[in-house]
Design a protein around this motif. Structure first.
Motif, PDB file in Angstrom:
ATOM      1  N   ASP A  74      10.137 -42.907 -38.418  1.00  0.00           N
ATOM      2  CA  ASP A  74      10.884 -43.107 -37.172  1.00  0.00           C
ATOM      3  C   ASP A  74       9.931 -42.749 -36.031  1.00  0.00           C
ATOM      4  OD1 ASP A  74      12.444 -42.861 -34.875  1.00  0.00           O
ATOM      5  OD2 ASP A  74      14.182 -42.137 -35.990  1.00  0.00           O
ATOM      6  N   ASP A  75       9.342 -43.756 -35.414  1.00  0.00           N
ATOM      7  CA  ASP A  75       8.341 -43.487 -34.374  1.00  0.00           C
ATOM      8  C   ASP A  75       8.963 -42.977 -33.085  1.00  0.00           C
ATOM      9  OD1 ASP A  75       9.466 -45.929 -33.756  1.00  0.00           O
ATOM     10  OD2 ASP A  75       7.572 -46.964 -33.440  1.00  0.00           O
ATOM     11  N   TYR A  76      10.256 -43.085 -32.938  1.00  0.00           N
ATOM     12  CA  TYR A  76      10.920 -42.566 -31.745  1.00  0.00           C
ATOM     13  C   TYR A  76      10.920 -41.036 -31.743  1.00  0.00           C
ATOM     14  CZ  TYR A  76      14.423 -41.908 -28.100  1.00  0.00           C
ATOM     15  OH  TYR A  76      15.081 -41.522 -26.967  1.00  0.00           O
ATOM     16  N   ILE A  77      11.237 -40.433 -32.893  1.00  0.00           N
ATOM     17  CA  ILE A  77      11.250 -38.967 -32.972  1.00  0.00           C
ATOM     18  C   ILE A  77      10.093 -38.418 -33.803  1.00  0.00           C
ATOM     19  CG2 ILE A  77      13.689 -38.649 -32.480  1.00  0.00           C
ATOM     20  CD1 ILE A  77      14.266 -38.500 -35.417  1.00  0.00           C
ATOM     21  N   GLY A  78       9.293 -39.301 -34.377  1.00  0.00           N
ATOM     22  CA  GLY A  78       8.074 -38.879 -35.065  1.00  0.00           C
ATOM     23  C   GLY A  78       8.275 -38.173 -36.396  1.00  0.00           C
ATOM     24  N   ILE A  79       9.237 -38.641 -37.199  1.00  0.00           N
ATOM     25  CA  ILE A  79       9.447 -38.025 -38.510  1.00  0.00           C
ATOM     26  C   ILE A  79       9.544 -39.100 -39.582  1.00  0.00           C
ATOM     27  CG2 ILE A  79      10.624 -35.979 -37.586  1.00  0.00           C
ATOM     28  CD1 ILE A  79      13.279 -37.261 -38.598  1.00  0.00           C
ATOM     29  N   TYR A  80       9.262 -38.680 -40.814  1.00  0.00           N
ATOM     30  CA  TYR A  80       9.445 -39.530 -41.982  1.00  0.00           C
ATOM     31  C   TYR A  80      10.716 -39.095 -42.692  1.00  0.00           C
ATOM     32  CZ  TYR A  80       4.530 -41.032 -41.745  1.00  0.00           C
ATOM     33  OH  TYR A  80       3.329 -41.553 -41.360  1.00  0.00           O
ATOM     34  N   THR A  81      11.523 -40.070 -43.078  1.00  0.00           N
ATOM     35  CA  THR A  81      12.712 -39.770 -43.865  1.00  0.00           C
ATOM     36  C   THR A  81      12.753 -40.673 -45.087  1.00  0.00           C
ATOM     37  OG1 THR A  81      14.025 -41.313 -42.547  1.00  0.00           O
ATOM     38  CG2 THR A  81      14.130 -38.994 -41.906  1.00  0.00           C
ATOM     39  N   LEU A  82      13.446 -40.217 -46.108  1.00  0.00           N
ATOM     40  CA  LEU A  82      13.642 -41.020 -47.312  1.00  0.00           C
ATOM     41  C   LEU A  82      14.909 -41.834 -47.164  1.00  0.00           C
ATOM     42  CD1 LEU A  82      12.995 -38.991 -50.582  1.00  0.00           C
ATOM     43  CD2 LEU A  82      11.699 -40.884 -49.650  1.00  0.00           C
ATOM     44  N   ILE A  83      14.832 -43.082 -47.565  1.00  0.00           N
ATOM     45  CA  ILE A  83      16.036 -43.897 -47.588  1.00  0.00           C
ATOM     46  C   ILE A  83      16.227 -44.442 -48.999  1.00  0.00           C
ATOM     47  CG2 ILE A  83      16.009 -44.493 -45.144  1.00  0.00           C
ATOM     48  CD1 ILE A  83      14.838 -47.190 -45.885  1.00  0.00           C
ATOM     49  N   GLU A  84      17.474 -44.643 -49.322  1.00  0.00           N
ATOM     50  CA  GLU A  84      17.866 -45.188 -50.621  1.00  0.00           C
ATOM     51  C   GLU A  84      18.073 -46.695 -50.473  1.00  0.00           C
ATOM     52  OE1 GLU A  84      18.285 -43.436 -53.477  1.00  0.00           O
ATOM     53  OE2 GLU A  84      17.983 -41.450 -52.621  1.00  0.00           O
ATOM     54  N   PRO A  85      17.986 -47.440 -51.575  1.00  0.00           N
ATOM     55  CA  PRO A  85      18.173 -48.894 -51.484  1.00  0.00           C
ATOM     56  C   PRO A  85      19.507 -49.308 -50.861  1.00  0.00           C
ATOM     57  CG  PRO A  85      17.283 -48.321 -53.611  1.00  0.00           C
ATOM     58  CD  PRO A  85      17.601 -47.030 -52.919  1.00  0.00           C
ATOM     59  N   TYR A  86      20.578 -48.580 -51.154  1.00  0.00           N
ATOM     60  CA  TYR A  86      21.880 -48.973 -50.608  1.00  0.00           C
ATOM     61  C   TYR A  86      21.891 -48.908 -49.077  1.00  0.00           C
ATOM     62  CZ  TYR A  86      23.052 -44.021 -49.966  1.00  0.00           C
ATOM     63  OH  TYR A  86      23.053 -42.710 -49.574  1.00  0.00           O
ATOM     64  N   GLU A  87      20.989 -48.117 -48.482  1.00  0.00           N
ATOM     65  CA  GLU A  87      20.930 -48.016 -47.025  1.00  0.00           C
ATOM     66  C   GLU A  87      20.276 -49.263 -46.395  1.00  0.00           C
ATOM     67  OE1 GLU A  87      20.141 -43.772 -45.552  1.00  0.00           O
ATOM     68  OE2 GLU A  87      19.263 -43.807 -47.584  1.00  0.00           O
ATOM     69  N   LEU A  88      19.605 -50.048 -47.211  1.00  0.00           N
ATOM     70  CA  LEU A  88      18.947 -51.254 -46.708  1.00  0.00           C
ATOM     71  C   LEU A  88      19.887 -52.451 -46.623  1.00  0.00           C
ATOM     72  CD1 LEU A  88      15.653 -50.969 -48.781  1.00  0.00           C
ATOM     73  CD2 LEU A  88      15.923 -50.507 -46.348  1.00  0.00           C
ATOM     74  N   PHE A  89      21.051 -52.321 -47.265  1.00  0.00           N
ATOM     75  CA  PHE A  89      21.976 -53.439 -47.313  1.00  0.00           C
ATOM     76  C   PHE A  89      23.294 -53.068 -46.643  1.00  0.00           C
ATOM     77  CE2 PHE A  89      19.038 -53.914 -50.785  1.00  0.00           C
ATOM     78  CZ  PHE A  89      18.643 -55.230 -50.655  1.00  0.00           C
ATOM     79  N   PRO A  90      23.748 -53.896 -45.729  1.00  0.00           N
ATOM     80  CA  PRO A  90      25.000 -53.581 -45.031  1.00  0.00           C
ATOM     81  C   PRO A  90      26.192 -53.625 -45.997  1.00  0.00           C
ATOM     82  CG  PRO A  90      24.234 -55.768 -44.440  1.00  0.00           C
ATOM     83  CD  PRO A  90      23.170 -55.160 -45.313  1.00  0.00           C
ATOM     84  N   LYS A  91      27.161 -52.776 -45.717  1.00  0.00           N
ATOM     85  CA  LYS A  91      28.384 -52.779 -46.525  1.00  0.00           C
ATOM     86  C   LYS A  91      29.199 -53.997 -46.172  1.00  0.00           C
ATOM     87  CE  LYS A  91      28.597 -47.825 -46.995  1.00  0.00           C
ATOM     88  NZ  LYS A  91      29.353 -46.610 -46.748  1.00  0.00           N
ATOM     89  N   LYS A  92      29.818 -54.572 -47.179  1.00  0.00           N
ATOM     90  CA  LYS A  92      30.642 -55.769 -46.957  1.00  0.00           C
ATOM     91  C   LYS A  92      32.100 -55.417 -46.961  1.00  0.00           C
ATOM     92  CE  LYS A  92      27.273 -58.945 -48.756  1.00  0.00           C
ATOM     93  NZ  LYS A  92      26.981 -60.028 -49.605  1.00  0.00           N
TER      94      LYS A  92
END
Length: 179
Positions: free
Chosen positions: A161-179
């Protein structure tokens, strides 16, 4: 009695190590393989492929497409992604990826990953805040690449996140919008 003690010790130590990795979420591979090449990729995460000599390379999705177009004429892009992203096939040199892009993983991080389970690995390098994993500060670029690689092969993605300058872990489900 000594023999049973050794067997129990071996079993316990084997259970605490990272012996198996998780395959990359098939939704990612499916979407990338059927993506429109005229628009920017929606995946703003880094992908890792194996190179020769035990090295790895960190690539974005357009670079993977370019490597595929240069080299793989005998398989679909979807199959290429499945094999390379799941570390089952190494990538050959190309105009996009050459030997200098391939790096050795940090030995200390590799040793820690191999001798601990995934949860302990995450706790060593990340802080868990509000059900979110944030990479601790103070790592060199090569250490961040190594940490990111071991997360990647376990289907977790390091995102900056270049806005706040941190690295975070994301899971695959976070890459896909909920239907």
């Amino acid at each position: 009695m000594f023999r049973y003690t050794i067997i129990v010790f071996v079993l316990l130590s084997a259970c605490s190590r990272n012996a198996k990795t998780a395959d990359i979420d098939p939704r990612i591979i499916n979407e990338m393989s059927h993506d429109d090449r005229t628009t920017p990729s929606r995946f703003d995460i880094d992908f890792f492929v194996r190179c020769k000599d035990g090295k790895v390379a960190m690539l974005n999705e357009p670079a993977l497409w370019g490597i595929y177009r240069e080299n793989e004429k005998n398989m679909s892009y979807e199959k290429f992604l499945d094999l390379t992203l799941n570390q089952k096939k190494s990538v050959e040199d190309s105009s996009i990826l050459n030997a200098s892009d391939c790096v050795l993983l940090d030995q200390q991080i590799t040793h820690y990953y191999q001798s601990h389970n995934l949860k302990d690995f995450l706790l060593e390098y990340f802080t868990n805040e509000n059900n979110s994993w944030r990479l601790r500060d103070g790592y060199s670029k090569s250490q961040i690449i190594s940490i990111s690689y071991y997360c990647f092969i376990n289907n977790k993605f390091l995102q900056y996140d270049d806005y706040i300058g941190i690295y975070t872990l994301i899971e695959p489900y976070e890459l896909f919008p909920k239907k």
